[in-house]
Design a protein around this motif. Structure first.
Motif, PDB file in Angstrom:
ATOM      1  N   VAL A  42      24.922  49.346  24.928  1.00 29.40           N
ATOM      2  CA  VAL A  42      24.649  49.016  23.402  1.00 29.40           C
ATOM      3  C   VAL A  42      25.839  49.573  22.528  1.00 29.40           C
ATOM      4  CG1 VAL A  42      22.196  48.524  23.715  1.00 29.40           C
ATOM      5  CG2 VAL A  42      23.084  51.025  23.259  1.00 29.40           C
ATOM      6  N   GLU A  43      25.804  48.978  21.297  1.00 29.34           N
ATOM      7  CA  GLU A  43      26.850  49.610  20.534  1.00 29.34           C
ATOM      8  C   GLU A  43      26.042  49.781  19.075  1.00 29.34           C
ATOM      9  OE1 GLU A  43      30.822  47.923  20.442  1.00 29.34           O
ATOM     10  OE2 GLU A  43      30.197  46.444  21.933  1.00 29.34           O
ATOM     11  N   PRO A  44      26.577  50.529  18.250  1.00 32.15           N
ATOM     12  CA  PRO A  44      25.991  50.682  16.792  1.00 32.15           C
ATOM     13  C   PRO A  44      25.944  49.175  16.234  1.00 32.15           C
ATOM     14  CG  PRO A  44      27.496  52.451  17.237  1.00 32.15           C
ATOM     15  CD  PRO A  44      27.702  51.691  18.602  1.00 32.15           C
ATOM     16  N   ALA A  45      25.057  48.667  15.743  1.00 36.27           N
ATOM     17  CA  ALA A  45      24.916  47.601  14.906  1.00 36.27           C
ATOM     18  C   ALA A  45      25.990  47.305  14.256  1.00 36.27           C
ATOM     19  CB  ALA A  45      23.632  47.440  14.356  1.00 36.27           C
ATOM     20  N   SER A  47      28.935  48.282  14.364  1.00 33.07           N
ATOM     21  CA  SER A  47      30.142  47.981  14.871  1.00 33.07           C
ATOM     22  C   SER A  47      30.364  46.569  15.555  1.00 33.07           C
ATOM     23  CB  SER A  47      30.296  48.750  16.142  1.00 33.07           C
ATOM     24  OG  SER A  47      30.385  50.396  15.674  1.00 33.07           O
ATOM     25  N   VAL A  48      29.255  45.780  15.464  1.00 32.67           N
ATOM     26  CA  VAL A  48      29.119  44.482  16.053  1.00 32.67           C
ATOM     27  C   VAL A  48      28.630  43.573  15.180  1.00 32.67           C
ATOM     28  CG1 VAL A  48      29.600  45.016  18.579  1.00 32.67           C
ATOM     29  CG2 VAL A  48      27.170  45.125  17.661  1.00 32.67           C
ATOM     30  N   PRO A  49      29.072  43.422  13.962  1.00 34.91           N
ATOM     31  CA  PRO A  49      28.291  42.644  13.009  1.00 34.91           C
ATOM     32  C   PRO A  49      28.070  41.000  13.370  1.00 34.91           C
ATOM     33  CG  PRO A  49      30.462  42.982  12.191  1.00 34.91           C
ATOM     34  CD  PRO A  49      30.246  43.951  13.472  1.00 34.91           C
ATOM     35  N   ASP A  50      29.166  40.592  13.981  1.00 34.43           N
ATOM     36  CA  ASP A  50      28.996  39.231  14.574  1.00 34.43           C
ATOM     37  C   ASP A  50      27.763  38.957  15.577  1.00 34.43           C
ATOM     38  OD1 ASP A  50      31.065  38.503  12.733  1.00 34.43           O
ATOM     39  OD2 ASP A  50      32.251  38.449  14.641  1.00 34.43           O
ATOM     40  N   THR A  51      27.632  39.936  16.298  1.00 37.42           N
ATOM     41  CA  THR A  51      26.348  39.728  17.371  1.00 37.42           C
ATOM     42  C   THR A  51      25.045  39.927  16.623  1.00 37.42           C
ATOM     43  OG1 THR A  51      27.621  41.000  18.984  1.00 37.42           O
ATOM     44  CG2 THR A  51      25.137  41.031  19.140  1.00 37.42           C
ATOM     45  N   VAL A  52      24.760  40.860  15.497  1.00 34.19           N
ATOM     46  CA  VAL A  52      23.658  40.858  14.716  1.00 34.19           C
ATOM     47  C   VAL A  52      23.482  39.672  13.928  1.00 34.19           C
ATOM     48  CG1 VAL A  52      22.795  42.034  12.817  1.00 34.19           C
ATOM     49  CG2 VAL A  52      23.817  43.604  14.451  1.00 34.19           C
ATOM     50  N   GLU A  53      24.764  39.211  13.300  1.00 35.15           N
ATOM     51  CA  GLU A  53      24.578  37.698  12.439  1.00 35.15           C
ATOM     52  C   GLU A  53      24.051  36.633  13.432  1.00 35.15           C
ATOM     53  OE1 GLU A  53      24.308  34.885   9.841  1.00 35.15           O
ATOM     54  OE2 GLU A  53      23.969  37.033   9.282  1.00 35.15           O
ATOM     55  N   TYR A  54      24.495  36.715  14.676  1.00 35.68           N
ATOM     56  CA  TYR A  54      24.299  35.346  15.558  1.00 35.68           C
ATOM     57  C   TYR A  54      22.640  35.528  15.578  1.00 35.68           C
ATOM     58  CZ  TYR A  54      23.362  33.256  20.096  1.00 35.68           C
ATOM     59  OH  TYR A  54      23.158  32.656  21.140  1.00 35.68           O
ATOM     60  N   LEU A  72      19.789  48.978  14.032  1.00 35.39           N
ATOM     61  CA  LEU A  72      20.474  50.222  14.803  1.00 35.39           C
ATOM     62  C   LEU A  72      21.716  49.877  15.810  1.00 35.39           C
ATOM     63  CD1 LEU A  72      17.478  52.347  14.844  1.00 35.39           C
ATOM     64  CD2 LEU A  72      19.141  52.157  13.154  1.00 35.39           C
ATOM     65  N   GLU A  73      21.131  48.963  16.871  1.00 31.94           N
ATOM     66  CA  GLU A  73      22.082  48.722  17.827  1.00 31.94           C
ATOM     67  C   GLU A  73      22.002  47.305  18.395  1.00 31.94           C
ATOM     68  OE1 GLU A  73      22.339  53.151  20.006  1.00 31.94           O
ATOM     69  OE2 GLU A  73      20.861  51.582  20.852  1.00 31.94           O
ATOM     70  N   ALA A  74      23.109  47.152  19.088  1.00 26.94           N
ATOM     71  CA  ALA A  74      22.992  45.523  19.278  1.00 26.94           C
ATOM     72  C   ALA A  74      24.014  45.534  20.530  1.00 26.94           C
ATOM     73  CB  ALA A  74      23.533  44.612  18.276  1.00 26.94           C
ATOM     74  N   THR A  75      23.837  44.277  21.443  1.00 26.66           N
ATOM     75  CA  THR A  75      24.575  44.099  22.381  1.00 26.66           C
ATOM     76  C   THR A  75      24.652  42.591  22.788  1.00 26.66           C
ATOM     77  OG1 THR A  75      24.841  44.594  24.784  1.00 26.66           O
ATOM     78  CG2 THR A  75      22.755  44.394  24.133  1.00 26.66           C
ATOM     79  N   SER A  76      25.509  42.079  23.254  1.00 18.67           N
ATOM     80  CA  SER A  76      25.732  40.656  23.878  1.00 18.67           C
ATOM     81  C   SER A  76      26.336  40.500  25.224  1.00 18.67           C
ATOM     82  CB  SER A  76      26.335  39.726  22.679  1.00 18.67           C
ATOM     83  OG  SER A  76      26.108  38.371  23.287  1.00 18.67           O
ATOM     84  N   PHE A  77      26.013  39.729  26.073  1.00 12.84           N
ATOM     85  CA  PHE A  77      26.537  39.602  27.518  1.00 12.84           C
ATOM     86  C   PHE A  77      26.090  38.529  28.103  1.00 12.84           C
ATOM     87  CE2 PHE A  77      22.867  42.358  27.876  1.00 12.84           C
ATOM     88  CZ  PHE A  77      22.164  41.868  29.011  1.00 12.84           C
ATOM     89  N   GLU A  78      26.946  37.905  29.114  1.00 13.94           N
ATOM     90  CA  GLU A  78      26.621  37.050  30.041  1.00 13.94           C
ATOM     91  C   GLU A  78      26.423  37.359  31.483  1.00 13.94           C
ATOM     92  OE1 GLU A  78      28.445  32.820  31.578  1.00 13.94           O
ATOM     93  OE2 GLU A  78      29.210  33.718  29.507  1.00 13.94           O
ATOM     94  N   VAL A  87      19.248  42.857  19.500  1.00 17.14           N
ATOM     95  CA  VAL A  87      19.234  43.963  18.588  1.00 17.14           C
ATOM     96  C   VAL A  87      17.968  44.670  18.524  1.00 17.14           C
ATOM     97  CG1 VAL A  87      19.319  43.893  15.714  1.00 17.14           C
ATOM     98  CG2 VAL A  87      20.592  41.992  17.166  1.00 17.14           C
ATOM     99  N   PHE A  88      18.078  46.224  18.303  1.00 15.60           N
ATOM    100  CA  PHE A  88      17.239  47.196  18.117  1.00 15.60           C
ATOM    101  C   PHE A  88      17.279  47.515  16.827  1.00 15.60           C
ATOM    102  CE2 PHE A  88      18.605  46.985  22.285  1.00 15.60           C
ATOM    103  CZ  PHE A  88      17.527  46.944  23.304  1.00 15.60           C
ATOM    104  N   TYR A  89      16.048  47.527  16.167  1.00 11.11           N
ATOM    105  CA  TYR A  89      15.766  47.725  14.630  1.00 11.11           C
ATOM    106  C   TYR A  89      15.082  49.056  14.613  1.00 11.11           C
ATOM    107  CZ  TYR A  89      16.737  42.784  13.882  1.00 11.11           C
ATOM    108  OH  TYR A  89      17.486  41.636  14.021  1.00 11.11           O
ATOM    109  N   GLU A  90      15.525  49.658  13.365  1.00  9.60           N
ATOM    110  CA  GLU A  90      14.808  50.947  13.231  1.00  9.60           C
ATOM    111  C   GLU A  90      13.323  50.854  13.063  1.00  9.60           C
ATOM    112  OE1 GLU A  90      16.465  54.209   9.866  1.00  9.60           O
ATOM    113  OE2 GLU A  90      15.794  52.286   9.067  1.00  9.60           O
ATOM    114  N   SER A  91      12.621  49.995  12.803  1.00 12.29           N
ATOM    115  CA  SER A  91      11.088  49.946  12.978  1.00 12.29           C
ATOM    116  C   SER A  91      10.574  50.151  14.216  1.00 12.29           C
ATOM    117  CB  SER A  91      10.788  48.737  12.381  1.00 12.29           C
ATOM    118  OG  SER A  91      11.192  47.585  13.141  1.00 12.29           O
TER     119      SER A  91
END
Length: 151
Positions: A42-45, A47-54, A72-78, A87-91
């Motif tokens: 994972v990366e800080p969200a 740092s990867v705004p396109d992943t979060v926006e997707y 807070l954090e996000a990741t994308s992979f195949e 996407v992992f959220y603060e809540s």
């Protein structure tokens, strides 16, 4: 890299359910390692705004859902022809998009709630959540919907 043997709260410290969210993240890491031999990172969200926006775009366009909680954090992979985006959220919420790249494959959005968090108001009236036990995450409540459009 998310370690599911020595669960760390790094990157999730601002969450009111930090331990449970870290366990939920580790639970996902264990799943991908055991099923696909894939290392879950994972990366800080921020740092990867396109992943979060997707993920946010799919939520808006498919079900008119917008979360107030901070990502807070996000990741994308195949893996094996499927794009997975998390996407992992603060809540304490985890949202994942499973998107089979081949036409006609499975495409869905999944929601998982960390132990101890309330169902977000954005989801409360619209989804039923089932419970699942996890050694790493305690009780996970989850739900999903099928994606109808192309992304």
């Amino acid at each position: 890299m998310v370690d599911f043997e020595n669960v760390s709260t790094t990157g999730l410290e601002s969450s009111p359910v930090v331990e449970a969210l870290a366990g939920l993240r580790a639970n996902e890491a264990r799943y991908f390692k055991n099923k696909y031999d894939h290392v879950f990172t994972v990366e800080p969200a921020a740092s990867v705004p396109d992943t979060v926006e997707y993920v946010h775009r799919i939520l808006r366009e498919e079900r008119d859902i917008t979360f107030g909680s901070k990502p807070l954090e996000a990741t994308s992979f195949e893996v094996e022809g499927v794009r997975w985006t998390y996407v992992f959220y603060e809540s304490g919420l985890s949202v994942n998009v499973l998107y089979t790249l081949e036409d006609g494959g499975k495409r869905a959005v999944g929601f998982k709630l960390s132990d101890g968090m309330d169902v977000p108001e954005e989801l409360a009236e619209r989804f039923k959540f089932v419970r699942q036990r996890s050694k790493l995450a305690g009780t996970i409540r989850g739900s999903y919907f099928v994606i109808k459009r192309e992304y």
